[in-house]
Design a protein around this motif. Structure first.
Motif, PDB file in Angstrom:
ATOM      1  N   GLN A  47       0.837  -1.203   0.000  1.00  0.00           N
ATOM      2  CA  GLN A  47       0.000   0.000   0.000  1.00  0.00           C
ATOM      3  C   GLN A  47       0.860   1.236   0.000  1.00  0.00           C
ATOM      4  O   GLN A  47       2.009   1.225   0.434  1.00  0.00           O
ATOM      5  CB  GLN A  47      -0.945  -0.001   1.215  1.00  0.00           C
ATOM      6  N   ILE A  55      -3.461   3.750  -1.951  1.00  0.00           N
ATOM      7  CA  ILE A  55      -3.341   2.891  -3.139  1.00  0.00           C
ATOM      8  C   ILE A  55      -2.865   1.519  -2.677  1.00  0.00           C
ATOM      9  O   ILE A  55      -1.794   1.389  -2.068  1.00  0.00           O
ATOM     10  CB  ILE A  55      -2.357   3.500  -4.156  1.00  0.00           C
ATOM     11  N   LYS A  57      -1.968  -2.440  -3.778  1.00  0.00           N
ATOM     12  CA  LYS A  57      -1.554  -3.243  -4.922  1.00  0.00           C
ATOM     13  C   LYS A  57      -1.614  -4.718  -4.533  1.00  0.00           C
ATOM     14  O   LYS A  57      -0.967  -5.138  -3.576  1.00  0.00           O
ATOM     15  CB  LYS A  57      -0.142  -2.848  -5.351  1.00  0.00           C
ATOM     16  N   ASP A  59      -0.564  -8.145  -5.897  1.00  0.00           N
ATOM     17  CA  ASP A  59       0.203  -8.880  -6.902  1.00  0.00           C
ATOM     18  C   ASP A  59      -0.456 -10.225  -7.179  1.00  0.00           C
ATOM     19  O   ASP A  59      -1.015 -10.869  -6.279  1.00  0.00           O
ATOM     20  CB  ASP A  59       1.645  -9.097  -6.430  1.00  0.00           C
ATOM     21  N   THR A  82      -9.048  -1.549 -10.283  1.00  0.00           N
ATOM     22  CA  THR A  82      -8.625  -1.524 -11.692  1.00  0.00           C
ATOM     23  C   THR A  82      -7.687  -2.690 -11.970  1.00  0.00           C
ATOM     24  O   THR A  82      -6.693  -2.875 -11.251  1.00  0.00           O
ATOM     25  CB  THR A  82      -7.906  -0.201 -12.014  1.00  0.00           C
ATOM     26  N   TYR A  87      -1.162  -7.553 -11.732  1.00  0.00           N
ATOM     27  CA  TYR A  87      -1.667  -7.171 -10.407  1.00  0.00           C
ATOM     28  C   TYR A  87      -2.961  -6.402 -10.553  1.00  0.00           C
ATOM     29  O   TYR A  87      -3.341  -5.989 -11.654  1.00  0.00           O
ATOM     30  CB  TYR A  87      -0.639  -6.354  -9.605  1.00  0.00           C
ATOM     31  N   THR A  88      -3.629  -6.203  -9.432  1.00  0.00           N
ATOM     32  CA  THR A  88      -4.861  -5.409  -9.387  1.00  0.00           C
ATOM     33  C   THR A  88      -4.629  -4.229  -8.460  1.00  0.00           C
ATOM     34  O   THR A  88      -4.119  -4.385  -7.338  1.00  0.00           O
ATOM     35  CB  THR A  88      -6.041  -6.254  -8.883  1.00  0.00           C
ATOM     36  N   GLN A  89      -5.013  -3.065  -8.922  1.00  0.00           N
ATOM     37  CA  GLN A  89      -4.819  -1.845  -8.123  1.00  0.00           C
ATOM     38  C   GLN A  89      -6.149  -1.395  -7.539  1.00  0.00           C
ATOM     39  O   GLN A  89      -7.153  -1.317  -8.241  1.00  0.00           O
ATOM     40  CB  GLN A  89      -4.214  -0.743  -8.987  1.00  0.00           C
ATOM     41  N   VAL A  91      -7.783   1.739  -5.314  1.00  0.00           N
ATOM     42  CA  VAL A  91      -7.579   3.106  -4.815  1.00  0.00           C
ATOM     43  C   VAL A  91      -8.764   3.456  -3.925  1.00  0.00           C
ATOM     44  O   VAL A  91      -9.920   3.420  -4.357  1.00  0.00           O
ATOM     45  CB  VAL A  91      -7.453   4.115  -5.971  1.00  0.00           C
TER      46      VAL A  91
END
Length: 287
Positions: A47, A55, A57, A59, A82, A87-89, A91
């Motif tokens: 993060q 944010i 992340k 993985d 997103t 990986y997927t982010q 927010v």
């Protein structure tokens, strides 16, 4: 070229965990976001905080398409998920005083992101640590002070109780009804180191100087003529008198013996006076 990149992405997608669903739970004291994976998720979670957003992340995690969720909570206002390569982010738009806590379920099929207020101790860690030290020290000193006072008071009470006990024991031994035989006594064995108290059983006054007493010592009772000279008249072991009448009967039976002893004592008292009269007469005759 696009086909090559697609072929390279296929093995990664096969080993990545897919996010099947997510749910948002808005509570009064927090907001929880729950993610469900198709396989146990063992990827790395990282993060980063930027102004009013966090944010996250994930993985080796994938999702089909971008997701946007808006909330009217004091802990989380908007959530954006997103999919990015490998990986997927995520927010999260949050106030500045909100913190994030991430935890997985025991089987790793679920992931929870919790948004809540930061603890006051974390917000002012430096101030709290500095001010807490003297306060704790003062409490320790105060507690130790009361412990010392309590120990001193307990010691004083114990000393006072011990002194009272010794004083009462001494007064009891000096009471009129109890006498303590001397170490070198004409009546009791001087070698007896464990002498007991002597109790006066009966007493009768014969004249102004002499009286007859019966005392108990050990298993025996002694009949004594007490006066200018202490004379042992008799001692009893089994046939001790119990009542005052029995004591009077013993005195009557020894009336003659007592009369002779009293006359003998009177004669001893008259002898010095008679000698003085004879010396005075001889001095007057010489003159």
């Amino acid at each position: 070229m696009k086909k090559i990149l697609f072929l390279l992405f296929i093995p990664l997608a096969l080993f990545a965990s897919k996010i099947l669903s997510y749910n948002v739970y808005d509570r009064s004291d927090r907001v929880d976001v729950m993610f469900t994976f198709d396989t146990p998720y063992d990827g790395v979670i990282s993060q980063q905080t930027q102004n009013s957003k966090i944010i996250i992340k994930l993985d080796d995690a994938t999702i089909e398409s971008q997701k946007i969720k808006k909330l009217s909570s004091q802990y989380l206002t908007q959530l954006t998920i997103t999919p990015v390569t490998n990986y997927t982010q995520i927010v999260a738009y949050v106030p500045t005083d909100v913190q994030l806590q991430a935890s997985k379920t025991a089987d790793a099929y679920g992931l929870r992101l919790r948004f809540n207020k930061a603890a006051p101790a974390l917000q002012a860690a430096g101030t709290t640590a500095t001010s807490a030290l003297p306060t704790k020290k003062d409490i320790q000193i105060s507690t130790g002070y009361y412990i010392v006072i309590a120990v001193l008071l307990a010691s004083l009470v114990f000393v006072y109780y011990l002194k009272r006990k010794i004083t009462n024991a001494t007064n009891a031994k000096k009471s009129p009804g109890m006498i303590k035989p001397a170490r070198k006594s004409w009546l009791f064995n001087p070698k007896d180191e464990n002498q007991e108290d002597v109790n006066i059983r009966f007493s009768k006054q014969i004249d102004q100087v002499n009286r007859v007493i019966m005392v108990d010592y050990g298993n025996l009772s002694y009949l004594i003529l007490a006066g200018n000279d202490n004379i042992l008249l008799d001692k009893f072991e089994d046939n001790k008198p119990v009542t005052n009448n029995e004591f009077e009967e013993i005195l009557k039976s020894r009336n003659e013996e007592l009369t002779e002893l009293l006359q003998l004592n009177n004669n001893k008292e008259k002898e010095p006076f008679q000698t003085y009269k004879e010396k005075a007469a001889s001095i007057a005759y010489d003159v």
